[in-house]
Write a protein that holds these residues in place. Structure first.
Motif, PDB file in Angstrom:
ATOM      1  N   SER A 106     -10.066   4.090   3.039  1.00  0.00           N
ATOM      2  CA  SER A 106      -9.502   2.928   2.936  1.00  0.00           C
ATOM      3  C   SER A 106      -8.076   2.636   2.548  1.00  0.00           C
ATOM      4  CB  SER A 106     -10.627   1.959   2.113  1.00  0.00           C
ATOM      5  OG  SER A 106     -10.282   2.465   0.710  1.00  0.00           O
ATOM      6  N   THR A 107      -7.513   3.873   2.028  1.00  0.00           N
ATOM      7  CA  THR A 107      -6.287   3.867   1.495  1.00  0.00           C
ATOM      8  C   THR A 107      -5.443   5.194   1.977  1.00  0.00           C
ATOM      9  OG1 THR A 107      -6.568   4.696  -0.655  1.00  0.00           O
ATOM     10  CG2 THR A 107      -6.864   2.313  -0.484  1.00  0.00           C
ATOM     11  N   LEU A 108      -4.444   4.961   1.928  1.00  0.00           N
ATOM     12  CA  LEU A 108      -3.524   6.291   2.261  1.00  0.00           C
ATOM     13  C   LEU A 108      -3.650   7.273   1.188  1.00  0.00           C
ATOM     14  CD1 LEU A 108      -1.428   7.682   4.074  1.00  0.00           C
ATOM     15  CD2 LEU A 108       0.437   6.277   2.664  1.00  0.00           C
ATOM     16  N   ALA A 109      -3.745   6.800  -0.094  1.00  0.00           N
ATOM     17  CA  ALA A 109      -3.977   7.874  -1.200  1.00  0.00           C
ATOM     18  C   ALA A 109      -5.176   8.432  -1.173  1.00  0.00           C
ATOM     19  CB  ALA A 109      -3.712   6.965  -2.628  1.00  0.00           C
ATOM     20  N   GLU A 110      -6.186   7.871  -0.716  1.00  0.00           N
ATOM     21  CA  GLU A 110      -7.436   8.539  -0.573  1.00  0.00           C
ATOM     22  C   GLU A 110      -7.613   9.624   0.584  1.00  0.00           C
ATOM     23  OE1 GLU A 110     -11.346   6.494   0.646  1.00  0.00           O
ATOM     24  OE2 GLU A 110     -10.648   5.061  -0.717  1.00  0.00           O
ATOM     25  N   ALA A 111      -6.820   9.298   1.599  1.00  0.00           N
ATOM     26  CA  ALA A 111      -6.751  10.041   2.774  1.00  0.00           C
ATOM     27  C   ALA A 111      -5.897  11.094   2.299  1.00  0.00           C
ATOM     28  CB  ALA A 111      -6.112   9.391   3.892  1.00  0.00           C
ATOM     29  N   LYS A 112      -4.658  10.987   1.631  1.00  0.00           N
ATOM     30  CA  LYS A 112      -3.939  12.231   1.003  1.00  0.00           C
ATOM     31  C   LYS A 112      -4.827  13.168   0.124  1.00  0.00           C
ATOM     32  CE  LYS A 112       0.723  10.661   1.933  1.00  0.00           C
ATOM     33  NZ  LYS A 112       1.944  10.358   1.237  1.00  0.00           N
ATOM     34  N   ALA A 113      -5.652  12.655  -0.768  1.00  0.00           N
ATOM     35  CA  ALA A 113      -6.298  13.189  -1.645  1.00  0.00           C
ATOM     36  C   ALA A 113      -7.433  14.156  -1.042  1.00  0.00           C
ATOM     37  CB  ALA A 113      -7.035  12.190  -2.808  1.00  0.00           C
ATOM     38  N   ALA A 114      -7.881  13.504   0.193  1.00  0.00           N
ATOM     39  CA  ALA A 114      -9.039  14.293   0.856  1.00  0.00           C
ATOM     40  C   ALA A 114      -8.477  15.159   1.600  1.00  0.00           C
ATOM     41  CB  ALA A 114      -9.759  13.309   1.621  1.00  0.00           C
ATOM     42  N   GLY A 115      -6.998  15.371   1.614  1.00  0.00           N
ATOM     43  CA  GLY A 115      -6.165  16.389   2.646  1.00  0.00           C
ATOM     44  C   GLY A 115      -6.470  16.046   4.128  1.00  0.00           C
ATOM     45  N   LEU A 116      -6.742  14.949   4.539  1.00  0.00           N
ATOM     46  CA  LEU A 116      -7.022  14.314   5.771  1.00  0.00           C
ATOM     47  C   LEU A 116      -5.462  14.046   6.546  1.00  0.00           C
ATOM     48  CD1 LEU A 116      -9.672  11.553   5.220  1.00  0.00           C
ATOM     49  CD2 LEU A 116      -9.923  13.935   6.014  1.00  0.00           C
ATOM     50  N   PRO A 117      -5.235  14.561   7.767  1.00  0.00           N
ATOM     51  CA  PRO A 117      -4.330  14.107   8.561  1.00  0.00           C
ATOM     52  C   PRO A 117      -4.181  12.585   9.074  1.00  0.00           C
ATOM     53  CG  PRO A 117      -6.045  15.057  10.045  1.00  0.00           C
ATOM     54  CD  PRO A 117      -6.354  15.009   8.809  1.00  0.00           C
ATOM     55  N   VAL A 118      -2.944  12.062   8.654  1.00  0.00           N
ATOM     56  CA  VAL A 118      -2.674  10.889   8.886  1.00  0.00           C
ATOM     57  C   VAL A 118      -1.137  10.652   9.299  1.00  0.00           C
ATOM     58  CG1 VAL A 118      -4.243   9.615   7.015  1.00  0.00           C
ATOM     59  CG2 VAL A 118      -2.012  10.288   6.558  1.00  0.00           C
ATOM     60  N   ILE A 119      -0.923   9.564   9.931  1.00  0.00           N
ATOM     61  CA  ILE A 119       0.526   9.106  10.371  1.00  0.00           C
ATOM     62  C   ILE A 119       0.647   7.874   9.343  1.00  0.00           C
ATOM     63  CG2 ILE A 119       1.857   8.106  12.117  1.00  0.00           C
ATOM     64  CD1 ILE A 119       0.155   9.521  14.120  1.00  0.00           C
ATOM     65  N   ALA A 120       1.583   8.224   8.229  1.00  0.00           N
ATOM     66  CA  ALA A 120       1.830   7.015   7.438  1.00  0.00           C
ATOM     67  C   ALA A 120       2.975   6.387   7.834  1.00  0.00           C
ATOM     68  CB  ALA A 120       2.294   7.883   5.931  1.00  0.00           C
ATOM     69  N   TYR A 121       2.841   5.372   8.701  1.00  0.00           N
ATOM     70  CA  TYR A 121       4.050   4.728   9.382  1.00  0.00           C
ATOM     71  C   TYR A 121       4.494   3.522   8.338  1.00  0.00           C
ATOM     72  CZ  TYR A 121       0.429   1.003  10.650  1.00  0.00           C
ATOM     73  OH  TYR A 121      -0.560   0.050  10.679  1.00  0.00           O
ATOM     74  N   GLY A 122       3.694   3.139   7.470  1.00  0.00           N
ATOM     75  CA  GLY A 122       4.239   2.301   6.587  1.00  0.00           C
ATOM     76  C   GLY A 122       5.382   2.852   5.785  1.00  0.00           C
ATOM     77  N   SER A 123       5.212   4.223   5.312  1.00  0.00           N
ATOM     78  CA  SER A 123       6.160   4.986   4.523  1.00  0.00           C
ATOM     79  C   SER A 123       7.279   5.106   5.169  1.00  0.00           C
ATOM     80  CB  SER A 123       5.606   5.997   4.029  1.00  0.00           C
ATOM     81  OG  SER A 123       4.443   5.923   3.197  1.00  0.00           O
ATOM     82  N   PHE A 124       7.233   5.325   6.463  1.00  0.00           N
ATOM     83  CA  PHE A 124       8.206   5.525   7.602  1.00  0.00           C
ATOM     84  C   PHE A 124       9.119   4.215   7.646  1.00  0.00           C
ATOM     85  CE2 PHE A 124      10.116   5.400  11.859  1.00  0.00           C
ATOM     86  CZ  PHE A 124      10.880   6.617  11.601  1.00  0.00           C
ATOM     87  N   LEU A 125       8.310   3.248   7.762  1.00  0.00           N
ATOM     88  CA  LEU A 125       9.198   2.155   7.814  1.00  0.00           C
ATOM     89  C   LEU A 125       9.930   1.561   6.558  1.00  0.00           C
ATOM     90  CD1 LEU A 125       9.453  -0.528   9.408  1.00  0.00           C
ATOM     91  CD2 LEU A 125       7.323  -1.608   8.115  1.00  0.00           C
ATOM     92  N   ASN A 126       9.113   1.969   5.273  1.00  0.00           N
ATOM     93  CA  ASN A 126      10.036   1.729   4.134  1.00  0.00           C
ATOM     94  C   ASN A 126      11.449   2.894   4.028  1.00  0.00           C
ATOM     95  OD1 ASN A 126       8.551  -0.223   2.904  1.00  0.00           O
ATOM     96  ND2 ASN A 126       7.458   1.347   1.508  1.00  0.00           N
ATOM     97  N   ALA A 127      11.121   3.777   4.731  1.00  0.00           N
ATOM     98  CA  ALA A 127      12.312   4.608   4.703  1.00  0.00           C
ATOM     99  C   ALA A 127      13.402   4.472   5.666  1.00  0.00           C
ATOM    100  CB  ALA A 127      11.810   6.293   5.025  1.00  0.00           C
ATOM    101  N   VAL A 128      13.096   3.859   6.765  1.00  0.00           N
ATOM    102  CA  VAL A 128      14.175   3.514   7.715  1.00  0.00           C
ATOM    103  C   VAL A 128      14.865   2.130   7.064  1.00  0.00           C
ATOM    104  CG1 VAL A 128      14.046   1.930   9.824  1.00  0.00           C
ATOM    105  CG2 VAL A 128      12.708   3.923   9.890  1.00  0.00           C
ATOM    106  N   ILE A 129      14.196   1.096   6.502  1.00  0.00           N
ATOM    107  CA  ILE A 129      14.557   0.076   5.638  1.00  0.00           C
ATOM    108  C   ILE A 129      15.796   0.630   4.577  1.00  0.00           C
ATOM    109  CG2 ILE A 129      14.370  -1.823   4.296  1.00  0.00           C
ATOM    110  CD1 ILE A 129      11.962  -2.250   6.054  1.00  0.00           C
ATOM    111  N   ASP A 130      15.141   1.770   3.873  1.00  0.00           N
ATOM    112  CA  ASP A 130      16.069   2.443   2.693  1.00  0.00           C
ATOM    113  C   ASP A 130      17.344   2.957   3.484  1.00  0.00           C
ATOM    114  OD1 ASP A 130      14.105   2.267   0.814  1.00  0.00           O
ATOM    115  OD2 ASP A 130      13.711   4.365   0.822  1.00  0.00           O
ATOM    116  N   PHE A 131      17.160   3.777   4.450  1.00  0.00           N
ATOM    117  CA  PHE A 131      18.476   4.144   5.323  1.00  0.00           C
ATOM    118  C   PHE A 131      19.184   2.944   5.911  1.00  0.00           C
ATOM    119  CE2 PHE A 131      20.260   4.891   9.530  1.00  0.00           C
ATOM    120  CZ  PHE A 131      21.091   5.816   9.227  1.00  0.00           C
ATOM    121  N   LEU A 132      18.684   1.900   6.539  1.00  0.00           N
ATOM    122  CA  LEU A 132      19.562   0.887   6.778  1.00  0.00           C
ATOM    123  C   LEU A 132      20.338   0.037   5.687  1.00  0.00           C
ATOM    124  CD1 LEU A 132      17.157  -0.931   9.573  1.00  0.00           C
ATOM    125  CD2 LEU A 132      19.040   0.448   9.997  1.00  0.00           C
TER     126      LEU A 132
END
Length: 146
Positions: free
Chosen positions: A65-91
């Motif tokens: 249900s959450t990105l933290a859960e997926a990362k803790a389980a070592g599941l492959p994910v595309i974290a596009y929300g984090s990417f969106l934050n990084a793009v806004i940071d860059f801008l």
């Protein structure tokens, strides 16, 4: 070699660059915090109670249900929300640097245009302004040539 390294490291431009990198890294952390902690939560609330940092695509068949859960389980994910934050940071950082450079350029005195060299009409070498003879080919110069 150590003395040469000391001379290199103590030059003004190397120290200026080091200070710029350190301040830039600190500024980047501030902008990242601004984006993820201040800007994105109200934006997510306005859009429909979306937590951008938790937006991801689960590439495995295991439900989480959450990105933290997926990362803790070592599941492959595309974290596009984090990417969106990084793009806004860059801008934001890019815009801040653009505004800084724009202000610095505004405060700096305008550089005069480089003077076009006065050339001898015969040998095409550069001659001093007002010369009556070319110092290279010794041709006599008319008043209209100088």
């Amino acid at each position: 070699m150590i003395e040469e390294f000391k001379k290199f490291i103590m030059r003004g431009n190397v120290l200026d660059m080091a200070v710029g990198i350190i301040i830039g890294a600190a500024f980047g952390k501030i902008v990242s915090s601004f984006v993820s902690d201040i800007l994105m939560p109200p934006l997510g609330l306005l859009i429909g109670k979306i937590d951008f940092s938790n937006l991801f695509i689960n590439l495995s068949g295991t439900p989480v249900s959450t990105l933290a859960e997926a990362k803790a389980a070592g599941l492959p994910v595309i974290a596009y929300g984090s990417f969106l934050n990084a793009v806004i940071d860059f801008l934001i950082v890019s815009f801040a640097i653009f505004m800084l450079i724009k202000q610095v350029n505004r405060l700096m005195p305008a550089q005069p245009a480089p003077k076009t060299p006065h050339l001898c009409p015969y040998c095409k070498t550069e001659i001093p302004e007002g010369a009556t003879r070319c110092p290279h080919c010794t041709s006599k110069l008319d008043d209209s040539d100088s």
